[in-house]
Write a protein that holds these residues in place. Structure first.
Motif, PDB file in Angstrom:
ATOM      1  N   GLU A 298     -39.236 -65.591 -25.235  1.00 13.86           N
ATOM      2  CA  GLU A 298     -40.175 -64.932 -24.334  1.00 13.86           C
ATOM      3  C   GLU A 298     -39.961 -63.415 -24.348  1.00 13.86           C
ATOM      4  OE1 GLU A 298     -42.628 -66.187 -22.672  1.00 13.86           O
ATOM      5  OE2 GLU A 298     -42.245 -68.267 -23.278  1.00 13.86           O
ATOM      6  N   GLU A 299     -41.084 -62.673 -24.139  1.00 12.15           N
ATOM      7  CA  GLU A 299     -41.020 -61.210 -24.153  1.00 12.15           C
ATOM      8  C   GLU A 299     -40.126 -60.668 -23.032  1.00 12.15           C
ATOM      9  OE1 GLU A 299     -41.973 -57.863 -26.298  1.00 12.15           O
ATOM     10  OE2 GLU A 299     -42.656 -59.937 -26.684  1.00 12.15           O
ATOM     11  N   SER A 300     -40.188 -61.323 -21.863  1.00  2.56           N
ATOM     12  CA  SER A 300     -39.356 -60.876 -20.734  1.00  2.56           C
ATOM     13  C   SER A 300     -37.872 -61.049 -21.047  1.00  2.56           C
ATOM     14  CB  SER A 300     -39.719 -61.663 -19.465  1.00  2.56           C
ATOM     15  OG  SER A 300     -39.519 -63.063 -19.679  1.00  2.56           O
ATOM     16  N   ASP A 301     -37.528 -62.144 -21.737  1.00  2.00           N
ATOM     17  CA  ASP A 301     -36.117 -62.364 -22.097  1.00  2.00           C
ATOM     18  C   ASP A 301     -35.654 -61.336 -23.123  1.00  2.00           C
ATOM     19  OD1 ASP A 301     -35.938 -64.524 -20.415  1.00  2.00           O
ATOM     20  OD2 ASP A 301     -36.490 -65.982 -21.970  1.00  2.00           O
ATOM     21  N   ILE A 302     -36.546 -60.999 -24.059  1.00  2.02           N
ATOM     22  CA  ILE A 302     -36.199 -59.993 -25.066  1.00  2.02           C
ATOM     23  C   ILE A 302     -35.924 -58.641 -24.404  1.00  2.02           C
ATOM     24  CG2 ILE A 302     -37.111 -58.646 -27.012  1.00  2.02           C
ATOM     25  CD1 ILE A 302     -38.542 -61.156 -27.953  1.00  2.02           C
ATOM     26  N   LYS A 303     -36.739 -58.279 -23.395  1.00  2.00           N
ATOM     27  CA  LYS A 303     -36.539 -57.007 -22.701  1.00  2.00           C
ATOM     28  C   LYS A 303     -35.201 -56.983 -21.961  1.00  2.00           C
ATOM     29  CE  LYS A 303     -41.429 -55.855 -22.154  1.00  2.00           C
ATOM     30  NZ  LYS A 303     -42.538 -55.626 -21.193  1.00  2.00           N
ATOM     31  N   LYS A 304     -34.842 -58.124 -21.357  1.00  3.74           N
ATOM     32  CA  LYS A 304     -33.543 -58.209 -20.681  1.00  3.74           C
ATOM     33  C   LYS A 304     -32.405 -58.002 -21.670  1.00  3.74           C
ATOM     34  CE  LYS A 304     -35.005 -61.317 -16.952  1.00  3.74           C
ATOM     35  NZ  LYS A 304     -34.845 -62.670 -16.364  1.00  3.74           N
ATOM     36  N   LEU A 305     -32.526 -58.638 -22.837  1.00  2.75           N
ATOM     37  CA  LEU A 305     -31.496 -58.490 -23.857  1.00  2.75           C
ATOM     38  C   LEU A 305     -31.416 -57.047 -24.377  1.00  2.75           C
ATOM     39  CD1 LEU A 305     -32.038 -61.776 -25.912  1.00  2.75           C
ATOM     40  CD2 LEU A 305     -30.064 -61.201 -24.509  1.00  2.75           C
ATOM     41  N   MET A 306     -32.577 -56.410 -24.468  1.00  5.86           N
ATOM     42  CA  MET A 306     -32.585 -55.014 -24.920  1.00  5.86           C
ATOM     43  C   MET A 306     -31.861 -54.110 -23.910  1.00  5.86           C
ATOM     44  SD  MET A 306     -36.449 -54.636 -26.476  1.00  5.86           S
ATOM     45  CE  MET A 306     -36.197 -52.903 -26.830  1.00  5.86           C
ATOM     46  N   ARG A 307     -32.086 -54.356 -22.611  1.00  2.73           N
ATOM     47  CA  ARG A 307     -31.413 -53.544 -21.575  1.00  2.73           C
ATOM     48  C   ARG A 307     -29.896 -53.750 -21.652  1.00  2.73           C
ATOM     49  NH1 ARG A 307     -36.138 -54.715 -18.438  1.00  2.73           N
ATOM     50  NH2 ARG A 307     -35.167 -56.596 -17.585  1.00  2.73           N
ATOM     51  N   LYS A 308     -29.477 -54.990 -21.853  1.00  2.00           N
ATOM     52  CA  LYS A 308     -28.048 -55.275 -21.993  1.00  2.00           C
ATOM     53  C   LYS A 308     -27.481 -54.591 -23.223  1.00  2.00           C
ATOM     54  CE  LYS A 308     -27.994 -59.771 -19.653  1.00  2.00           C
ATOM     55  NZ  LYS A 308     -27.696 -61.222 -19.803  1.00  2.00           N
ATOM     56  N   GLN A 309     -28.261 -54.631 -24.300  1.00  2.04           N
ATOM     57  CA  GLN A 309     -27.822 -53.998 -25.537  1.00  2.04           C
ATOM     58  C   GLN A 309     -27.591 -52.492 -25.327  1.00  2.04           C
ATOM     59  OE1 GLN A 309     -27.373 -55.355 -28.806  1.00  2.04           O
ATOM     60  NE2 GLN A 309     -26.463 -53.348 -29.048  1.00  2.04           N
ATOM     61  N   LEU A 310     -28.545 -51.867 -24.647  1.00  2.34           N
ATOM     62  CA  LEU A 310     -28.411 -50.409 -24.390  1.00  2.34           C
ATOM     63  C   LEU A 310     -27.204 -50.109 -23.512  1.00  2.34           C
ATOM     64  CD1 LEU A 310     -32.180 -49.492 -23.832  1.00  2.34           C
ATOM     65  CD2 LEU A 310     -30.716 -48.834 -25.757  1.00  2.34           C
ATOM     66  N   LYS A 311     -26.964 -50.960 -22.512  1.00  6.85           N
ATOM     67  CA  LYS A 311     -25.794 -50.728 -21.625  1.00  6.85           C
ATOM     68  C   LYS A 311     -24.497 -50.842 -22.393  1.00  6.85           C
ATOM     69  CE  LYS A 311     -28.056 -52.347 -17.395  1.00  6.85           C
ATOM     70  NZ  LYS A 311     -28.077 -53.406 -16.341  1.00  6.85           N
ATOM     71  N   ILE A 312     -24.406 -51.870 -23.251  1.00 11.06           N
ATOM     72  CA  ILE A 312     -23.187 -52.058 -24.037  1.00 11.06           C
ATOM     73  C   ILE A 312     -23.031 -50.925 -25.032  1.00 11.06           C
ATOM     74  CG2 ILE A 312     -22.059 -53.523 -25.743  1.00 11.06           C
ATOM     75  CD1 ILE A 312     -21.921 -54.553 -22.897  1.00 11.06           C
ATOM     76  N   GLY A 313     -24.144 -50.514 -25.649  1.00 14.90           N
ATOM     77  CA  GLY A 313     -24.085 -49.425 -26.625  1.00 14.90           C
ATOM     78  C   GLY A 313     -23.611 -48.115 -25.997  1.00 14.90           C
ATOM     79  N   ARG A 314     -23.990 -47.899 -24.757  1.00 16.56           N
ATOM     80  CA  ARG A 314     -23.595 -46.680 -24.080  1.00 16.56           C
ATOM     81  C   ARG A 314     -22.204 -46.769 -23.493  1.00 16.56           C
ATOM     82  NH1 ARG A 314     -29.378 -45.517 -20.995  1.00 16.56           N
ATOM     83  NH2 ARG A 314     -30.540 -44.969 -22.863  1.00 16.56           N
TER      84      ARG A 314
END
Length: 314
Positions: A298-314
């Protein structure tokens, strides 16, 4: 998601370590800056207790005839000319219990000097403390505020009796006092001064001549600067509360500003490096999340994963 965490730690170990160290230094600078300035302000209280503080040293005097004997009349003349009223004024000498100690100049082994009871009580009165009394052959001790209880007890145990040029003195029942009375009351590299009866000090060698003055009104910066300038090149040092307070505040401002600025710069550098790293990894992230979308996530799940990815990357 957990795979991304492990991948980030294994592929950029050196970068992440450097960033963590830099961030730690920045945080410490934020914490240390106010601590250092507060410590400096507290130390100022013991350095500038008197509006005008004059003291001599005998460290570089090798002949007894060259020791200071006056009351620094030039300072009196300046205050009179400028119309500066004085509320308290105490000129006093500090004495060596044994004149043979005059040539002891080993660093950290300078002898403890003595002050007469009347002069000591005069200084206490200036600072609002109660006067003390001594019997004829008694003495007591006055300690710097930084001296510890253990240091005092150890010294008192080994100096319960003091031999002077005019006889032996025994320690009073009240063996020590530790009210704040300024730094120049003590001999070089010592934290204690003896308090002897006046009759004893009259027959001892005077090695230091000090003077403490409290003015009726706070000295203006211009008057303090003029007084300090007029005493350049003389054989004694003069401390002016107005100048010390202004200089300390200025140095504290510079120190605090420099440390906070440095901490901000370090944090910005770290965030910049992390942002650049995210941009460099953007291509890989696009491919990975595109695969998830093709797998039916789902698109909403992908967006959640993207936010987590950015937090971990930072």
């Amino acid at each position: 998601f957990f795979g991304q965490i492990i991948s980030k730690l294994t592929t950029t170990t050196k970068t992440m370590t450097l960033i963590c160290i830099t961030l730690t230094i920045a945080i410490l600078m934020f914490i240390i800056a106010p601590v250092l300035t507060e410590w400096s302000t507290g130390y100022l209280d013991s350095r500038s207790m008197y509006d005008v503080q004059i003291n001599s040293r005998y460290n570089d005097v090798y002949e007894k005839k060259d020791l200071p004997t006056g009351d620094y009349e030039a300072v009196t003349d300046f205050l009179t000319e400028e119309g500066i009223a004085v509320s308290a004024d105490c000129a006093f000498s500090l004495y060596l219990p044994n004149c043979e100690d005059f040539h002891d100049r080993v660093k950290h082994e300078f002898p403890v000097v003595a002050i007469s009871l009347s002069d000591y009580n005069a200084i206490r009165e200036m600072l609002g403390y109660e006067a003390i009394t001594l019997e004829e052959n008694e003495f007591t001790t006055q300690w710097h505020t930084t001296a510890t209880t253990d240091e005092q007890e150890e010294f008192i145990r080994s100096h319960a009796v003091v031999d002077t040029d005019v006889g032996r003195l025994t320690l009073s029942e009240q063996a020590s006092y530790q009210e704040a009375m300024g730094e120049t009351l003590y001999n070089s590299y010592t934290q204690v001064v003896y308090v002897f009866p006046d009759s004893v000090c009259q027959n001892l060698l005077s090695v230091k001549r000090n003077r403490y003055i409290q003015t009726s009104k706070e000295l203006s910066y211009s008057d303090a600067a003029a007084l300090e300038l007029s005493e350049k090149g003389v054989g004694y040092s003069i401390r002016l509360s107005t100048l010390q307070i202004n200089e300390t505040k200025g140095m504290n401002f510079i120190l605090k500003t420099a440390m906070i600025y440095g901490a901000v710069v370090l944090m910005v550098m770290c965030l910049t490096i992390l942002s650049l790293q995210q941009l460099l990894d953007a291509g890989k992230y696009k491919y990975r999340f595109g695969v998830l979308r093709k797998l039916g996530t789902e698109e909403s799940d992908i967006k959640k994963l993207m936010r987590k990815q950015l937090k971990i990357g930072r």
